[in-house]
Design a protein around this motif. Sequence first.
Motif, PDB file in Angstrom:
ATOM      1  N   UNK A 167       0.871  -1.171  -0.043  1.00 36.03           N
ATOM      2  CA  UNK A 167       0.123   0.081  -0.056  1.00 36.03           C
ATOM      3  C   UNK A 167       1.032   1.125   0.115  1.00 36.03           C
ATOM      4  N   UNK A 168       0.577   2.223  -1.182  1.00 34.84           N
ATOM      5  CA  UNK A 168       1.378   3.438  -1.169  1.00 34.84           C
ATOM      6  C   UNK A 168       0.248   4.818  -1.007  1.00 34.84           C
ATOM      7  N   UNK A 169       0.646   5.645  -0.450  1.00 32.93           N
ATOM      8  CA  UNK A 169      -0.315   6.963  -0.531  1.00 32.93           C
ATOM      9  C   UNK A 169       0.452   8.015  -0.719  1.00 32.93           C
ATOM     10  N   UNK A 170      -0.297   8.944  -1.264  1.00 32.39           N
ATOM     11  CA  UNK A 170       0.602  10.338  -1.600  1.00 32.39           C
ATOM     12  C   UNK A 170      -0.447  11.247  -1.189  1.00 32.39           C
ATOM     13  N   UNK A 171      -0.008  12.638  -1.122  1.00 39.12           N
ATOM     14  CA  UNK A 171      -1.068  13.727  -0.710  1.00 39.12           C
ATOM     15  C   UNK A 171      -1.807  14.373  -1.602  1.00 39.12           C
ATOM     16  N   UNK A 172      -1.721  13.707  -3.012  1.00 38.23           N
ATOM     17  CA  UNK A 172      -2.196  14.184  -4.106  1.00 38.23           C
ATOM     18  C   UNK A 172      -3.706  13.930  -4.177  1.00 38.23           C
TER      19      UNK A 172
ATOM     20  N   UNK B  76     -12.730 -14.490  -1.895  1.00 38.71           N
ATOM     21  CA  UNK B  76     -13.050 -13.706  -0.950  1.00 38.71           C
ATOM     22  C   UNK B  76     -12.216 -12.456  -0.512  1.00 38.71           C
ATOM     23  N   UNK B  77     -12.626 -11.249  -0.359  1.00 39.47           N
ATOM     24  CA  UNK B  77     -11.461 -10.377   0.050  1.00 39.47           C
ATOM     25  C   UNK B  77     -11.504 -10.379   1.605  1.00 39.47           C
ATOM     26  N   UNK B  78     -10.239 -10.020   2.152  1.00 40.07           N
ATOM     27  CA  UNK B  78      -9.948  -9.931   3.480  1.00 40.07           C
ATOM     28  C   UNK B  78     -11.394  -8.998   4.273  1.00 40.07           C
ATOM     29  N   UNK B  79     -11.534  -9.054   5.398  1.00 40.93           N
ATOM     30  CA  UNK B  79     -12.307  -8.204   6.132  1.00 40.93           C
ATOM     31  C   UNK B  79     -11.921  -6.778   5.912  1.00 40.93           C
ATOM     32  N   UNK B  80     -12.922  -5.857   6.252  1.00 40.91           N
ATOM     33  CA  UNK B  80     -12.586  -4.751   6.129  1.00 40.91           C
ATOM     34  C   UNK B  80     -11.618  -4.158   7.348  1.00 40.91           C
ATOM     35  N   UNK B  81     -11.565  -4.721   8.422  1.00 44.32           N
ATOM     36  CA  UNK B  81     -10.460  -4.634   9.318  1.00 44.32           C
ATOM     37  C   UNK B  81      -9.241  -5.022   8.993  1.00 44.32           C
ATOM     38  N   UNK B  82      -9.248  -6.348   8.469  1.00 44.52           N
ATOM     39  CA  UNK B  82      -7.832  -6.625   8.056  1.00 44.52           C
ATOM     40  C   UNK B  82      -7.259  -5.891   6.901  1.00 44.52           C
ATOM     41  N   UNK B  83      -8.048  -5.542   6.024  1.00 41.13           N
ATOM     42  CA  UNK B  83      -7.515  -4.675   4.845  1.00 41.13           C
ATOM     43  C   UNK B  83      -7.077  -3.261   5.352  1.00 41.13           C
ATOM     44  N   UNK B  84      -7.938  -2.776   6.239  1.00 42.66           N
ATOM     45  CA  UNK B  84      -7.450  -1.459   6.954  1.00 42.66           C
ATOM     46  C   UNK B  84      -6.216  -1.574   7.751  1.00 42.66           C
ATOM     47  N   UNK B  85      -6.152  -2.370   8.416  1.00 41.38           N
ATOM     48  CA  UNK B  85      -4.943  -2.782   9.121  1.00 41.38           C
ATOM     49  C   UNK B  85      -3.646  -2.924   8.480  1.00 41.38           C
ATOM     50  N   UNK B  86      -3.761  -3.899   7.372  1.00 42.13           N
ATOM     51  CA  UNK B  86      -2.662  -3.917   6.248  1.00 42.13           C
ATOM     52  C   UNK B  86      -2.184  -2.686   5.698  1.00 42.13           C
ATOM     53  N   UNK B  87      -3.503  -1.606   5.136  1.00 39.02           N
ATOM     54  CA  UNK B  87      -3.148  -0.442   4.724  1.00 39.02           C
ATOM     55  C   UNK B  87      -2.601   0.670   5.751  1.00 39.02           C
ATOM     56  N   UNK B  88      -2.864   0.396   6.810  1.00 46.47           N
ATOM     57  CA  UNK B  88      -2.684   1.501   7.825  1.00 46.47           C
ATOM     58  C   UNK B  88      -3.552   2.483   7.679  1.00 46.47           C
ATOM     59  N   UNK B  89      -4.980   2.141   7.439  1.00 44.56           N
ATOM     60  CA  UNK B  89      -5.725   3.133   7.468  1.00 44.56           C
ATOM     61  C   UNK B  89      -7.079   3.040   8.289  1.00 44.56           C
ATOM     62  N   UNK B  90      -7.885   3.928   8.591  1.00 44.43           N
ATOM     63  CA  UNK B  90      -9.106   3.772   9.257  1.00 44.43           C
ATOM     64  C   UNK B  90     -10.111   2.770   8.739  1.00 44.43           C
TER      65      UNK B  90
END
Length: 130
Positions: free
Chosen positions: A3-8, A33-47
Motif C-alpha cells: 500500500x502506497x499513498x501520496x498527498x495528491x 473472498x476479500x479480507x475483512x474491512x478491518x484486516x484490509x484497513x490494518x494492512x493498509x494502515x488506514x481507518x
Amino acid sequence: MLWQFNDGAPIYAQLVQQIKVGIVSGVFPPGERLPSVRDLATAAGVNPNTMQRALTELERDGLVYSQRTAGRFVTEDKEMIETAKRALAERHISAFLDAMTRLGYRREDVIEMLRQEIKGGGDGDVSLAM
C-alpha cells in the motif's frame, strides 16, 4: 499487497485504485473472498471507515459484491475486470504521453523510443512497474 499513498488524492480514492489494480492484476482473483474491512484497513494502515468507503465504491463499480454473512468477493465477471484493466491502462498511457509531450517529444518519437527499448530488452518482455 504493498500500500502506497501520496498527498495528491483522498486516501479512499487511492485505496479504490490500488484494490482495482489488485483485482485486474490477479492479486485478488475473480470470485475470491476479500479480507475483512478491518484486516484490509490494518494492512493498509488506514481507518476501517476509510476502507469501508473504498470497498463501497468498488461495489458500486461492480468489481466487488457482498454476500450477507460471508463477506465481500471479487466479481466473477471477467469481462468487467478486463474493462477495468483496459481503463487503468489507458489512463496510464495518457499520463505517460502527456509527460513525454511536456518534455518536447512527438508521439512518433515516443513510439520509436518504445520500439528501441523493447528490442533492446533481450527477451522481448516488457516489465512495467506501477
